[in-house]
Write a protein that holds these residues in place. Sequence first.
Motif, PDB file in Angstrom:
ATOM      1  N   LYS A  45       0.909   5.736  -6.626  1.00  0.00           N
ATOM      2  CA  LYS A  45       2.263   5.434  -6.175  1.00  0.00           C
ATOM      3  C   LYS A  45       2.870   6.646  -5.488  1.00  0.00           C
ATOM      4  N   ALA A  46       2.682   7.838  -6.076  1.00  0.00           N
ATOM      5  CA  ALA A  46       3.209   9.060  -5.466  1.00  0.00           C
ATOM      6  C   ALA A  46       2.554   9.305  -4.110  1.00  0.00           C
ATOM      7  N   ASP A  63       4.096   6.872  -1.732  1.00  0.00           N
ATOM      8  CA  ASP A  63       5.446   7.329  -1.396  1.00  0.00           C
ATOM      9  C   ASP A  63       5.392   8.514  -0.432  1.00  0.00           C
ATOM     10  N   LYS A  79       4.564   7.286   2.992  1.00  0.00           N
ATOM     11  CA  LYS A  79       5.738   6.632   3.571  1.00  0.00           C
ATOM     12  C   LYS A  79       6.750   7.675   4.025  1.00  0.00           C
ATOM     13  N   GLN A  80       6.976   8.686   3.195  1.00  0.00           N
ATOM     14  CA  GLN A  80       7.915   9.739   3.563  1.00  0.00           C
ATOM     15  C   GLN A  80       7.420  10.509   4.781  1.00  0.00           C
ATOM     16  N   ASP A 124       8.058   8.331   7.739  1.00  0.00           N
ATOM     17  CA  ASP A 124       9.490   8.358   8.056  1.00  0.00           C
ATOM     18  C   ASP A 124       9.877   9.683   8.703  1.00  0.00           C
TER      19      ASP A 124
END
Length: 143
Positions: free
Chosen positions: A52-53, A56, A59-60, A63
Motif C-alpha cells: 500500500k505504501a 501510495d 501515486k504521489q 502527482d
Amino acid sequence: MITVIPDISAVYQMVNFLVLLFLLNLVLYKPIRNVIIERKAKVGTLSSGAEKASADLEKQMDDYEKGLRQARGEGLKKKEVFIEEASAQEKEIITRINQKAQANFAEIKAQVAEESEQARKALEAEVEVYAKAIGEKILGRAC
C-alpha cells in the motif's frame, strides 16, 4: 529367524511414546506453531502495508511529476507573456527615443541653418569691405 514375543513392555513403550508426543505437542510444537502463525500474520500485514505504501508512493510521484509538468507549462506560458510584454515595451521605448532623436535632429538642423544664415549675412556685410581691400591691394592704390 527371530521371533518376537509381545509382552507388556511394548505397551509401556507405546504409552510412553503417546504421552511424550502429547507433552511435546503441548509444550513445544503448539507454541512454535502459534509463533509461526503470528509471524505469518504479521509479515502478511507488513507486506500489505508495504504494498500500500509503495502504491501510495507511486501515486504521489505521478502527482508530483504531473504537477511539475503543469507548473513548467504555466511557467513557460508566463515567460512567453513576459517576453512579449518586454518586447512591446522595448519597441515603445525605441519609438519614443527615435521620435525624440528626430525632434532633436530637426531642432539642431534648424539651429545650424539659422546659424549658417546669420554667418552668411555677416559675411555678406563684410564682403564689400574685403573686396575693396583686395582690390586696393591688387591695384596697389587706395580708393
